[in-house]
Design a protein around this motif. Structure first.
Motif, PDB file in Angstrom:
ATOM      1  N   VAL A   1      -1.459  -4.701   0.014  1.00 13.60           N
ATOM      2  CA  VAL A   1      -1.320  -5.476  -1.223  1.00 13.60           C
ATOM      3  C   VAL A   1      -2.651  -5.313  -1.969  1.00 13.60           C
ATOM      4  O   VAL A   1      -3.715  -5.546  -1.412  1.00 13.60           O
TER       5      VAL A   1
ATOM      6  N   ASP B   1      -5.204  -6.484  -4.755  1.00  7.50           N
ATOM      7  CA  ASP B   1      -5.592  -7.648  -5.549  1.00  7.50           C
ATOM      8  C   ASP B   1      -5.761  -7.209  -7.001  1.00  7.50           C
ATOM      9  O   ASP B   1      -6.515  -6.274  -7.293  1.00  7.50           O
ATOM     10  N   GLU B   2      -5.067  -7.873  -7.907  1.00  4.17           N
ATOM     11  CA  GLU B   2      -5.092  -7.473  -9.317  1.00  4.17           C
ATOM     12  C   GLU B   2      -6.469  -7.650  -9.947  1.00  4.17           C
ATOM     13  O   GLU B   2      -6.861  -6.868 -10.821  1.00  4.17           O
ATOM     14  N   THR B   3      -7.203  -8.647  -9.539  1.00  9.17           N
ATOM     15  CA  THR B   3      -8.513  -8.912 -10.133  1.00  9.17           C
ATOM     16  C   THR B   3      -9.555  -7.886  -9.707  1.00  9.17           C
ATOM     17  O   THR B   3     -10.256  -7.317 -10.534  1.00  9.17           O
ATOM     18  N   SER B   4      -9.633  -7.622  -8.399  1.00  8.29           N
ATOM     19  CA  SER B   4     -10.672  -6.721  -7.896  1.00  8.29           C
ATOM     20  C   SER B   4     -10.206  -5.278  -7.797  1.00  8.29           C
ATOM     21  O   SER B   4     -11.024  -4.356  -7.762  1.00  8.29           O
TER      22      SER B   4
ATOM     23  N   ARG C   1      -8.855  -4.092  -5.201  1.00  8.07           N
ATOM     24  CA  ARG C   1      -9.055  -3.705  -3.798  1.00  8.07           C
ATOM     25  C   ARG C   1      -7.871  -4.129  -2.949  1.00  8.07           C
ATOM     26  O   ARG C   1      -7.180  -5.095  -3.257  1.00  8.07           O
TER      27      ARG C   1
ATOM     28  N   SER D   1      -6.047  -5.888   0.026  1.00  2.00           N
ATOM     29  CA  SER D   1      -6.305  -7.138   0.731  1.00  2.00           C
ATOM     30  C   SER D   1      -6.160  -6.922   2.236  1.00  2.00           C
ATOM     31  O   SER D   1      -5.521  -5.973   2.688  1.00  2.00           O
TER      32      SER D   1
ATOM     33  N   THR E   1      -2.118  -9.695   6.825  1.00  3.30           N
ATOM     34  CA  THR E   1      -1.804 -11.090   7.143  1.00  3.30           C
ATOM     35  C   THR E   1      -1.384 -11.190   8.608  1.00  3.30           C
ATOM     36  O   THR E   1      -1.158 -10.170   9.277  1.00  3.30           O
TER      37      THR E   1
END
Length: 172
Positions: free
Chosen positions: A37, A39-42, A44, A46, A49
């Motif tokens: 997955v 991360d839209e902001t970074s 990178r 994730s 889980t």
């Protein structure tokens, strides 16, 4: 002891202790590599889980009691290739590693009682060829099977003897 640039260099001998080695039992094979997955902001990937680890390869590692009999540290050195690994003792997560090339080392002294009672469960996830992670070209696998790269090549116990150094007043 030798002197180098104002510092004392102390050569320590290799440990002469030969430890009994752990037993490694494959319990289950890994499922397909996880789809990371992003991360839209970074931008990178994730971390996996807990649910991702339901698809992990599982190994049971039994540590011989005599390997932990002394007072010195004992490392479990895992030579492996894959994505992410987790180590559990008695169902409790005690260590994890994102694979990047060097062996994964887990100190066992602090877990002596629990690891002798329960053993260690190792869960490893395969690494997909298109995983959005940087790997040094020196460790990047040459071949990428469709089901990802995952290999546990060895699990060894390595003694780490204690060394006590005393600081003198420098007038000897």
């Amino acid at each position: 002891m030798t002197q180098e640039d104002g510092f004392a260099v102390v050569e320590l001998p290799e440990p002469a202790v030969e430890l009994p080695q752990p037993a490694v039992e494959p319990v289950s094979e890994a499922g397909p590599p996880r789809r990371p997955v992003i991360d839209e902001t970074s931008g990178r990937a994730s971390a996996p889980t807990d649910a991702d680890f339901a698809e992990a390869a599982v190994y049971r590692i039994t540590i011989p009691e005599e390997a932990l009999a002394g007072d010195d540290e004992v490392l479990l050195r895992l030579d492996w290739t894959g994505d992410v690994g987790r180590a559990y003792i008695g169902g409790r997560l005690v260590a994890d590693q994102f694979w990047y090339g060097p062996a994964w080392e887990i100190g066992l002294r602090r877990f002596r009682k629990e690891v002798l009672e329960h053993g260690l469960e190792l869960r490893l996830l395969p690494l997909a060829a298109d995983a959005p992670v940087y790997l040094s070209p020196q460790v990047r696998p040459a071949a990428w099977p469709e089901d990802g790269v995952l290999e546990l090549r060895s699990a060894r116990l390595v003694p780490v003897p204690r060394t006590v150094l005393s600081a003198g007043d420098g007038t000897s």
